[in-house]
Design a protein around this motif. Structure first.
Motif, PDB file in Angstrom:
ATOM      1  N   TRP A  66       0.738  -1.203   0.116  1.00 22.78           N
ATOM      2  CA  TRP A  66      -0.132  -0.132   0.068  1.00 22.78           C
ATOM      3  C   TRP A  66       0.866   1.180   0.064  1.00 22.78           C
ATOM      4  CZ3 TRP A  66      -4.599   0.973  -1.634  1.00 22.78           C
ATOM      5  CH2 TRP A  66      -5.481  -0.150  -1.656  1.00 22.78           C
ATOM      6  N   PHE A  67       1.912   1.249   0.829  1.00 27.60           N
ATOM      7  CA  PHE A  67       3.006   2.192   0.775  1.00 27.60           C
ATOM      8  C   PHE A  67       3.521   2.588  -0.604  1.00 27.60           C
ATOM      9  CE2 PHE A  67       3.005   3.151   5.075  1.00 27.60           C
ATOM     10  CZ  PHE A  67       3.514   4.279   5.436  1.00 27.60           C
ATOM     11  N   LEU A  68       3.818   1.598  -1.371  1.00 25.03           N
ATOM     12  CA  LEU A  68       4.475   1.630  -2.666  1.00 25.03           C
ATOM     13  C   LEU A  68       3.240   2.085  -3.738  1.00 25.03           C
ATOM     14  CD1 LEU A  68       6.582   0.880  -5.009  1.00 25.03           C
ATOM     15  CD2 LEU A  68       5.511  -1.281  -4.983  1.00 25.03           C
ATOM     16  N   ARG A  69       1.952   1.503  -3.427  1.00 31.39           N
ATOM     17  CA  ARG A  69       1.044   2.350  -4.332  1.00 31.39           C
ATOM     18  C   ARG A  69       0.796   3.900  -4.151  1.00 31.39           C
ATOM     19  NH1 ARG A  69      -3.369  -2.830  -3.145  1.00 31.39           N
ATOM     20  NH2 ARG A  69      -2.236  -4.317  -4.786  1.00 31.39           N
ATOM     21  N   ALA A  70       0.817   4.158  -2.998  1.00 33.26           N
ATOM     22  CA  ALA A  70       0.716   5.638  -2.558  1.00 33.26           C
ATOM     23  C   ALA A  70       1.742   6.386  -3.387  1.00 33.26           C
ATOM     24  CB  ALA A  70       0.359   5.751  -1.114  1.00 33.26           C
ATOM     25  N   LYS A  71       3.095   5.855  -3.220  1.00 29.38           N
ATOM     26  CA  LYS A  71       4.071   6.547  -3.863  1.00 29.38           C
ATOM     27  C   LYS A  71       3.926   6.683  -5.355  1.00 29.38           C
ATOM     28  CE  LYS A  71       7.351   4.101  -1.572  1.00 29.38           C
ATOM     29  NZ  LYS A  71       8.712   3.657  -1.060  1.00 29.38           N
ATOM     30  N   ARG A 124      16.755  -2.912   0.765  1.00 24.12           N
ATOM     31  CA  ARG A 124      16.057  -2.939   2.106  1.00 24.12           C
ATOM     32  C   ARG A 124      16.064  -1.629   2.753  1.00 24.12           C
ATOM     33  NH1 ARG A 124      18.281  -7.087   6.491  1.00 24.12           N
ATOM     34  NH2 ARG A 124      16.413  -6.180   7.379  1.00 24.12           N
ATOM     35  N   THR A 125      16.465  -0.693   1.961  1.00 28.73           N
ATOM     36  CA  THR A 125      16.487   0.969   2.535  1.00 28.73           C
ATOM     37  C   THR A 125      15.778   1.668   1.529  1.00 28.73           C
ATOM     38  OG1 THR A 125      18.757   1.405   1.444  1.00 28.73           O
ATOM     39  CG2 THR A 125      18.755   0.560   3.648  1.00 28.73           C
ATOM     40  N   SER A 126      15.537   2.839   1.855  1.00 29.27           N
ATOM     41  CA  SER A 126      14.890   4.044   0.987  1.00 29.27           C
ATOM     42  C   SER A 126      15.765   4.350  -0.004  1.00 29.27           C
ATOM     43  CB  SER A 126      14.562   5.127   1.813  1.00 29.27           C
ATOM     44  OG  SER A 126      13.695   4.718   2.822  1.00 29.27           O
ATOM     45  N   SER A 127      15.508   4.597  -1.050  1.00 27.23           N
ATOM     46  CA  SER A 127      16.406   5.032  -2.288  1.00 27.23           C
ATOM     47  C   SER A 127      17.091   6.359  -2.060  1.00 27.23           C
ATOM     48  CB  SER A 127      15.735   5.146  -3.624  1.00 27.23           C
ATOM     49  OG  SER A 127      16.532   5.474  -4.686  1.00 27.23           O
ATOM     50  N   SER A 128      18.548   6.119  -1.824  1.00 27.06           N
ATOM     51  CA  SER A 128      19.225   7.610  -1.484  1.00 27.06           C
ATOM     52  C   SER A 128      18.966   8.542  -2.781  1.00 27.06           C
ATOM     53  CB  SER A 128      20.732   7.110  -1.147  1.00 27.06           C
ATOM     54  OG  SER A 128      20.752   6.205  -0.331  1.00 27.06           O
ATOM     55  N   LEU A 129      18.729   7.873  -4.037  1.00 27.77           N
ATOM     56  CA  LEU A 129      18.861   8.937  -5.125  1.00 27.77           C
ATOM     57  C   LEU A 129      17.690   9.716  -5.064  1.00 27.77           C
ATOM     58  CD1 LEU A 129      20.880   9.446  -7.750  1.00 27.77           C
ATOM     59  CD2 LEU A 129      19.390   7.593  -8.775  1.00 27.77           C
ATOM     60  N   LEU A 130      16.465   9.086  -4.606  1.00 27.71           N
ATOM     61  CA  LEU A 130      15.091   9.604  -4.621  1.00 27.71           C
ATOM     62  C   LEU A 130      15.076  10.838  -3.553  1.00 27.71           C
ATOM     63  CD1 LEU A 130      12.796   6.670  -5.243  1.00 27.71           C
ATOM     64  CD2 LEU A 130      13.183   8.228  -6.705  1.00 27.71           C
ATOM     65  N   GLU A 177       8.689   7.833   1.061  1.00 21.76           N
ATOM     66  CA  GLU A 177      10.120   7.250   0.747  1.00 21.76           C
ATOM     67  C   GLU A 177      10.937   7.167   2.031  1.00 21.76           C
ATOM     68  OE1 GLU A 177      12.725   4.803  -1.479  1.00 21.76           O
ATOM     69  OE2 GLU A 177      10.639   5.525  -2.263  1.00 21.76           O
ATOM     70  N   CYS A 178      10.938   8.280   2.662  1.00 18.86           N
ATOM     71  CA  CYS A 178      11.737   8.199   3.935  1.00 18.86           C
ATOM     72  C   CYS A 178      11.183   7.202   4.991  1.00 18.86           C
ATOM     73  CB  CYS A 178      11.475   9.607   4.734  1.00 18.86           C
ATOM     74  SG  CYS A 178      12.334  10.936   4.005  1.00 18.86           S
ATOM     75  N   PHE A 179      10.121   6.620   4.813  1.00 22.24           N
ATOM     76  CA  PHE A 179       9.643   5.425   5.830  1.00 22.24           C
ATOM     77  C   PHE A 179      10.354   4.111   5.634  1.00 22.24           C
ATOM     78  CE2 PHE A 179       5.909   8.245   6.556  1.00 22.24           C
ATOM     79  CZ  PHE A 179       5.877   8.263   7.895  1.00 22.24           C
ATOM     80  N   GLY A 180      11.021   3.912   4.208  1.00 25.50           N
ATOM     81  CA  GLY A 180      11.830   2.949   3.881  1.00 25.50           C
ATOM     82  C   GLY A 180      10.890   1.772   3.298  1.00 25.50           C
ATOM     83  N   THR A 181      11.084   0.490   3.353  1.00 30.80           N
ATOM     84  CA  THR A 181      10.736  -0.542   2.307  1.00 30.80           C
ATOM     85  C   THR A 181       9.948  -1.587   3.190  1.00 30.80           C
ATOM     86  OG1 THR A 181      12.899  -1.740   2.208  1.00 30.80           O
ATOM     87  CG2 THR A 181      12.120  -0.041   0.586  1.00 30.80           C
ATOM     88  N   GLU A 182      10.362  -1.546   4.598  1.00 29.09           N
ATOM     89  CA  GLU A 182      10.136  -2.713   5.565  1.00 29.09           C
ATOM     90  C   GLU A 182       9.035  -2.162   6.725  1.00 29.09           C
ATOM     91  OE1 GLU A 182      13.674  -4.687   6.975  1.00 29.09           O
ATOM     92  OE2 GLU A 182      14.331  -5.307   4.955  1.00 29.09           O
ATOM     93  N   PHE A 183       8.084  -2.772   6.689  1.00 32.57           N
ATOM     94  CA  PHE A 183       7.066  -2.259   7.555  1.00 32.57           C
ATOM     95  C   PHE A 183       6.492  -3.279   8.544  1.00 32.57           C
ATOM     96  CE2 PHE A 183       7.004   0.236   4.116  1.00 32.57           C
ATOM     97  CZ  PHE A 183       6.947   1.542   4.285  1.00 32.57           C
ATOM     98  N   PHE A 207      19.733   9.917   5.075  1.00 34.93           N
ATOM     99  CA  PHE A 207      19.584  10.678   6.232  1.00 34.93           C
ATOM    100  C   PHE A 207      19.912  10.528   7.621  1.00 34.93           C
ATOM    101  CE2 PHE A 207      16.619  12.710   2.901  1.00 34.93           C
ATOM    102  CZ  PHE A 207      17.587  13.665   2.357  1.00 34.93           C
ATOM    103  N   SER A 208      19.526   9.226   7.901  1.00 32.75           N
ATOM    104  CA  SER A 208      19.748   8.563   8.971  1.00 32.75           C
ATOM    105  C   SER A 208      21.198   8.023   9.167  1.00 32.75           C
ATOM    106  CB  SER A 208      19.067   7.164   9.153  1.00 32.75           C
ATOM    107  OG  SER A 208      19.101   6.384  10.187  1.00 32.75           O
TER     108      SER A 208
END
Length: 1444
Positions: A66-71, A124-130, A177-183, A207-208
């Protein structure tokens, strides 16, 4: 396409707009800034997509999808709007500067969903490029919008609105995107972190990582509760020591030198760190230039204030924003550089430790001899030096670069006069070096004084290492003499030197504080005298900033140079070690595939020739021919040094084979001649990394006669033994090593004289149940070295070695039948062999053999034999036991610290401790110190204010006229500031530190020496020693320094706030939120860093302990072929330390980033408020320069304040511990006036009246209802079995133990009313274990120095009561007889004597004998009467000794 790339705006490509002040042209914005950003993103996104494509996609939870769909929805909408915008521009012919940027925007928005989807499923992490693209792109759009609004913007309003919509949607996608890919757990890969806390770095976004926010969860936990090692995150797989070791090993194979191998293995990150450091240096030197730009802008604005062409206010705020951005960027870059340096250092150490350990396991005898200058030092010292080099080594590159930048910048501002200041700085370096050398000499002398304090009487070391020694001091009433002895060294030498060190340290500190001031003063003086250009604020304050920046690389350069030299030495040592000789790989041929049956040949040596060293002139073994079959028992015999153990070593592969061949089928277990016991439980020592099989384990314990030994230990077979635990006797150690060899159930069992250290009856049991034809090992091939001839008949084959040659080889019958054989002569010559045993494991009381006969010994032996018989019924015979299997997957965190957990404090230190320390130091001294520090800072502010006034004067005058007046003022303030700083340092060191050291040490010494003996029984000796060494050192030399730093930094920080707040009162509004944030960060940091530092220290020692332990057991490890298991164990210990080390360095980065953010905010606020004041009311550049020069120091000051406060809290714990010991409950008073007559005791009559006593309140009574009267001159013998209360009775006489009820009278005086010194000095004692202290014999006899030599010879005879506690138990019979004659002679005729007897014959001539049992009087009568009664206890004791 040509029209697309052409500029449609009349201002052209610019970049600076010719029309609007301080602005860029629209074409430069759209064609260069936005288009370059879009094009760069497209290239990098294509590369990233290609990289992600090669990874396996992961299944995702519903929430994640659902997060991916929202993005994707947000990005699709943004793409649609961007397309609409382009259509609008093309259809309506809007006059945009460059259509190309709108096309590129659509392409970017088409690529974004693809990159987002791939990243979401495969990373496993947010895209640094984005995460980097959207903030930069939105920032670019904001600047573009500002430019467009400055032109004819009405026609472009729809375009601006649509672009803003794209920006808003982009920021929303960025937020998601800042929330990452694992929930949820199903988003994570299976088996991550092996059930432990997974490393947050695996899922941290860019950023983290930049802000170290991945540490925040740990920090939160640390602030609310005490963290444990289990809360620490696991290592990232690439940082595990196994992987780091492999990297280094493969690099060493490809490259010759260790330097190049280390760089190839770990240099990638270090090269990035070097690049980051160069960027940071540039940013660091950019700040003074930005300050100069801002001050020049303010000067221009002031001058043209009333003109129409004054500078744009936006320019000033832009400079402030650039200063803020540069400061934040510098912070991020600096701490990424630091983190990479520390991590590289950690990797280098871990890789080297792993490589050193692996090398140590394969060293040959030659290699060990050559490389054992101390192999442990390679790991502890040399690897650590290289780690330290990694931390600061890049300053060797950065230092010259910083110095060059500083020179160029200073020349640019001040011209040639700047180099006068630089010359002073360079000259000051050797001066500082010579002071440092002098300080080092003083410190070395102080260490000698410290050793003296502990050595004259060795009272601290001897006494604390064994509380029996302190018992002797108390029994002799020598406490005061020992206290005087210590204090004479402590106060007359150590504290005098401490005062001298304090003064030199203070002068050294003031030198480094004063030099930058002298540098600035001299440079400005020369510039004022020689330069025609006026020294205005925009030149003065940036110059001061540059001089401050220059002092750091100059100060650090000498340290880094010495680090590099040390590292070069260490690399050479490590290279020599890693190149040392290894074991011969073809020393034996191992055959493991063959299935073995009884009778199969299992060992074969043909014409073997073996050397211990390749340089040896002749072989240790030659012409060796030996064959051994499965199920066969072979005995190796020969004289000492004949080569028996060497033959076994040849089989294990330890020797150098120069001829012949050795074939070994199956696996080996080995029990060496000197048993090797690890610091672990007895069970772990026996299992030796094999899987626990309870049934067979119990059989092994019974067969090796260990059952009764384990029953005596506190935790049975789970008792920790070895280096830190209970020490086993020689016989027990031998049987544990034997049990290890048996439990492994190997095909070949090699036993090197394992029966030598046990009694003959135990040897018989072990042989029958383990080694012999019916023992547990009967189905295995056994090679046994033995010097005993008792069991030779049961051997299948005997080998006799002389001088490295097998002289005879055959069965027992064949060799014995040959009367010429060496075996025949050996057996004939030693027909009845005495035992070589040392200890009997089953007899509880370790009685010394009696002089009167063998009765007691024989009876105990019969008893033991009886116990051994019962073991037979428990043993179940099998044809053969299955081999033991090794344990898999050792836990990294389950590494033992030894039997006792290292003591550590927790929580914050109470305020009362600080007040007690100030009180111990000197309240007036502390007040003077604080006032001097404040005065130093105030005069420093006044000095800088003088520079501000001078700068403003020069600006108005247009020249350097009247410079000397201002320079004199500045110089005077600088001088007074330095003088007050020096005074403050002397006050804290001399008035406070030395006084507190004296008071706390002396009070603690008196308190400990007056503590009851029970305190020393309950308190670990190491803890008490630590008080007088480590904690006293902290109070002497560390607390003063950290308190000084904290107070000084607090004053500096307060001055910064005062200066900015006074100049711009509006700044005070921002102080409360900044202070709140600062305090929160401080609380998080202090509570967590305290625990992390402790974990790091505690987890380091097991690495070195394991290494030294492994070196001692090399042959055993190799024989069992357990090198890999021990390497894994070592890696686990290193990993455990790294798990503790990484957060302990990251916590400093976490703190620094946040505090530097506060610092950058203060700089920004100060600059913004200055600009607001400039625009509204007007402000001079001097004031802004003055304020900002303080604001720029905020970052460092805030950082140092927290570090210093943290150090104070960590070190004040020493004062807390000392205060705790000062408040110990003392013994009864040493002297009570008017209780005893002057010549007491005059007779020596002793009466116990219903006396009961216990050692401590919580324990049972040790003496019960003792009521006896001992007359004047009477000689009393005291006896009883172990634990009957004999020694306790004597301790009560000296009031070492106080009565629970009842009392004792000596010559009619109740001893509980007498002062302890009076009582103990009135009774003489010869204790059971006489303790001698370091010094002369005369000092030992009379440490108080009160007596003449002649008096010493009659000293004992003058006492009316003499106590002998087993005084002759440790001497031979002749000496015992001589002593007894002296005691019974005329010298002691008038003395009441109490003798505790171990040898019953020594009290047979006593007037009366007191027999004790379980703390009660059993019998009290003359020896003759007691012996006449055959039912008496005394009679049975005498009978056991053969005296009745």
């Amino acid at each position: 396409m040509a029209s697309l790339a052409s500029c449609a705006n009349r201002e052209g490509w610019g970049p600076v707009s010719p029309v609007r002040p301080f602005d860029l042209t629209p074409c430069f914005h759209e064609g260069v800034v936005l288009s370059t950003l879009s094009a760069l993103f497209l290239v990098l996104a294509a590369l990233r997509c290609w990289a992600l494509k090669s990874r396996e996609p992961r299944s995702k939870s519903a929430k994640s999808i659902w997060f991916l769909r929202a993005k994707l929805a947000l990005l699709s909408l943004a793409c649609a709007i961007s397309c609409a915008n382009l259509i609008l521009v093309l259809v309506t012919h809007r006059r945009v500067a460059l259509v190309q940027s709108y096309v590129l925007e659509i392409l970017v928005l088409l690529v974004l969903p693809v990159l987002t989807t791939l990243n979401h499923y495969r990373a496993r992490t947010s895209s640094s490029l984005l995460l980097l693209f959207w903030p930069l792109y939105v920032l670019g759009l904001l600047v573009w919008a500002r430019t467009v609004f400055g032109t004819s913007y009405r026609s472009l309003l729809p375009v601006i609105a649509l672009r803003c919509a794209v920006a808003i949607l982009g920021l929303a996608a960025f937020g998601l995107e800042c929330f990452g890919t694992e929930f949820s757990p199903e988003d994570r890969p299976s088996g991550s972190a092996n059930g432990h806390v997974e490393s947050p770095l695996l899922t941290a976004n860019i950023f983290s990582i930049w802000t170290f926010s991945w540490m925040s969860d740990l920090m939160k936990k640390g602030a609310s509760t005490y963290i444990t090692e289990n809360d620490l995150p696991s290592l990232v797989p690439k940082d595990e020591s196994a992987n780091l070791g492999l990297k280094l090993q493969s690099a060493l194979q490809r490259h010759k030198g260790l330097w190049s191998a280390l760089f190839v293995a770990y240099g990638g990150e270090y090269a990035v760190a070097a690049f980051l450091k160069i960027i940071q240096d540039c940013l660091n030197f950019l700040q003074p230039q930005l300050l100069r730009w801002l001050l020049a802008y303010i000067s221009d604005y002031q001058i043209s204030r009333f003109n129409s062409e004054r500078p744009s206010p936006i320019e000033g705020f832009t400079i402030a924003i650039i200063m803020f951005s540069a400061s934040i960027t510098q912070t991020i870059v600096l701490h990424q550089y630091f983190q990479r340096c520390f991590e590289t250092g950690m990797r280098v150490r871990a890789g080297l430790v792993t490589a050193i350990y692996q090398k140590a396991l394969v060293l040959s005898n030659d290699g060990r001899g050559r490389a054992s200058g101390d192999i442990v030092n390679l790991m502890s010292v040399d690897a650590m030096r290289l780690q330290d080099l990694c931390t600061y080594g890049l300053i060797a590159i950065s230092g010259p670069f910083q110095i060059t930048l500083a020179f160029v910048s200073l020349y640019n501002i001040l011209g040639w006069s700047a180099f006068v200041g630089v010359a002073i700085m360079v000259i000051s370096i050797p001066l500082n070096t010579s002071i440092a050398r002098f300080l080092k000499r003083l410190q070395e002398q102080q260490m000698k004084n410290r050793d003296k304090r502990e050595s004259p009487a060795s009272c601290l070391r001897d006494t604390m290492n064994n509380f029996r020694a302190l018992g002797s001091i108390k029994l002799y009433a020598w406490e005061n003499a020992f206290i005087r002895w210590i204090l004479s060294v402590r106060n007359d030498q150590e504290l005098k030197m401490l005062r001298k060190i304090g003064i030199v340290t203070s002068l050294n500190t003031s030198l480094w504080t004063g030099i930058p001031l002298l540098v600035a003063f001299s440079s400005f003086a020369v510039a004022a005298a020689t330069s025609q250009v006026p020294l205005t604020s925009d030149r003065i304050f940036p110059s001061i900033s540059l001089f401050m920046l220059l002092s750091f690389p100059l100060a650090m350069f000498s340290q880094v140079t010495s680090n590099i030299i040390e590292a070069l030495v260490s690399v050479n040592r490590l290279s020599d070690f890693l190149a040392a000789d290894e074991l011969q790989p073809d020393a034996r041929e191992m055959i493991t595939t063959k299935k073995l049956e009884i009778g199969d040949e299992i060992v074969s040596i043909a014409n073997g020739e073996f050397y211990w060293s390749k340089d040896a002139p002749s072989p240790t073994l030659e012409g060796i021919n030996l064959s051994l079959r499965k199920g066969e028992l072979v005995g190796i015999l020969g004289r000492v040094g004949a080569g028996k153990t060497s033959l076994l070593s040849a089989l294990i592969g330890e020797m150098l084979k120069t001829d012949g061949e050795v074939k070994v089928s199956g696996c080996i277990s080995y029990a060496p001649q000197n048993p090797w016991i690890m610091s672990a439980t007895i069970r772990d020592n026996i299992l030796f990394s094999h899987v626990y099989d309870p049934e067979f384990y119990e059989l092994v314990l019974d067969a090796c006669a260990l059952r009764q030994d384990l029953a005596l230990l506190p935790n049975g077979d789970l008792t920790e033994v070895g280096e830190k635990g209970i020490t086993l006797s020689g016989g027990q150690r031998a049987r544990v090593a034997l049990a290890r060899a048996v439990y492994a159930r190997a095909d070949i069992v090699i036993l090197d004289d394992v029966l030598a250290a046990v009694d003959s009856h135990v040897a018989r049991h072990v042989f029958d149940h383990v080694i012999g034809p019916h023992g547990l090992l009967s189905s295995k091939a056994r090679i046994v070295v033995t010097n005993s001839i008792h069991f030779l008949k049961q051997f299948d084959q005997l080998v006799y070695i002389r001088r490295g040659i097998i002289l005879e080889n055959g069965s027992y019958q064949d060799l014995v039948n040959n009367t010429e054989s060496e075996m025949y002569k050996l057996i004939k010559g030693h027909g009845s062999l005495t035992t070589s045993g040392v200890s009997t494991p089953f007899v509880g009381d370790t009685a010394t053999p009696s002089s009167g006969g063998e009765t007691a010994v024989e009876s105990s032996r019969d008893l033991t034999e009886e116990k051994l018989q019962t073991v037979d019924s428990k043993l179940i015979r099998r044809t053969s036991f299955a081999k033991a299997t090794l344990v898999e997957n050792l836990s990294t965190r389950a590494v033992s610290d030894g039997p006792t957990k290292e003591h550590s404090e927790q929580g914050r230190v109470k305020v009362d401790v600080y007040l007690q320390y100030v009180k111990a130091a000197s309240k007036s001294g502390f007040v003077l110190f604080v006032l001097s520090t404040i005065g130093s800072q105030l005069t420093s502010v006044a000095g800088n204010n003088t520079l501000r006034a001078w700068g403003e004067h020069n600006l108005q005058a247009g020249s350097n006229r009247d410079a000397w007046k201002y320079l004199f003022g500045y110089g005077l303030y600088a001088f007074v500031s330095t003088l007050l700083g020096t005074s403050a340092a002397i006050f804290i060191w001399v008035l406070c530190s030395v006084r507190s050291s004296k008071l706390l040490h002396d009070s603690m010494l008196h308190s400990v020496m007056r503590a009851p003996l029970s305190f020393f029984e309950l308190t670990p000796t190491g803890r008490i020693l630590n008080l007088f060494s480590r904690d006293t050192y902290v109070v002497d030399q560390i607390i003063a320094r950290v308190v000084q730093n904290t107070v000084r930094t607090t004053c500096v920080t307060a001055m910064i706030v005062v200066v900015i707040g006074y100049s711009f009162p509006l700044f005070l509004v921002a102080v409360p939120p900044l202070a709140w944030f600062y305090m929160r960060v401080m609380v998080y940091y202090l509570s967590t860093s305290r625990e992390l530092k402790r974990f790091d220290a505690v987890s380091r020692s097991p690495i070195f302990a394991w290494f030294s332990e492994s070196l001692n057991g090399l042959s055993t490890i190799r024989a069992f072929n357990q090198q890999q298991v021990f390497i894994m164990n070592n890696e686990n210990r290193v990993d455990r330390n790294q798990i503790c080390y990484l957060p302990s360095i990251s916590v400093n980065r976490w703190l620094a980033v946040r505090l530097e953010f506060v610092g950058a905010t203060i700089i920004f606020l100060a600059a913004s408020l200055a600009l607001v004041a400039l625009i509204t009311t007007g402000v001079d550049a001097g004031l802004v320069g003055f304020v900002l020069s303080y604001a720029l120091n905020t970052t460092g000051s805030l950082n140092w304040l927290v570090r210093s406060a943290s150090e104070v809290e960590q070190n004040i714990v020493s004062v807390e511990r000392i205060l705790h010991y000062i408040e110990l409950q003392p013994e009864a008073p040493a002297e009570v006036l008017g209780v005893v007559p002057e010549s007491w005791p005059s007779k020596g009559e002793i009466e116990f009246r219903q006396y009961c006593a216990r050692y401590r309140p919580e324990l049972d009574l040790a003496l019960r209802d003792i009521s006896i009267k001992i007359n004047h001159r009477e000689k009393i013998g005291i006896c009883g079995r172990t634990g009957s209360g004999k020694s306790t009775l004597l301790l009560t006489l000296f009031r070492i133990i106080e009565p629970a009820s009842g009392t004792i009278f000596i010559d009619g005086v109740d001893i509980t009313k007498v002062g302890l010194h009076d009582l103990r000095s009135a009774i003489s004692i010869v204790p059971q274990s006489p303790d001698l202290f370091e010094g002369t014999i005369r000092e030992n006899v009379d440490p108080t120095g009160e007596h003449q030599d002649a008096d010493l010879w009659v000293a004992l005879g003058q006492s009316k009561i003499l106590v002998l506690d087993e005084a002759t138990s440790a001497v031979d019979l002749d000496t015992d007889k001589a002593i007894q004659e002296i005691i019974r002679g005329p010298l002691f005729a008038d003395v009441t004597m109490l003798t505790i007897a171990h040898r019953i014959n020594t009290i047979m001539e006593s007037d009366r004998v007191l027999v004790l049992n379980a703390g009660q009087v059993l019998e009290f009568d003359s020896p003759q009467n007691l012996l006449a009664n055959k039912d008496s206890s005394f009679y049975s004791l005498a009978a056991e000794a053969g005296l009745a």
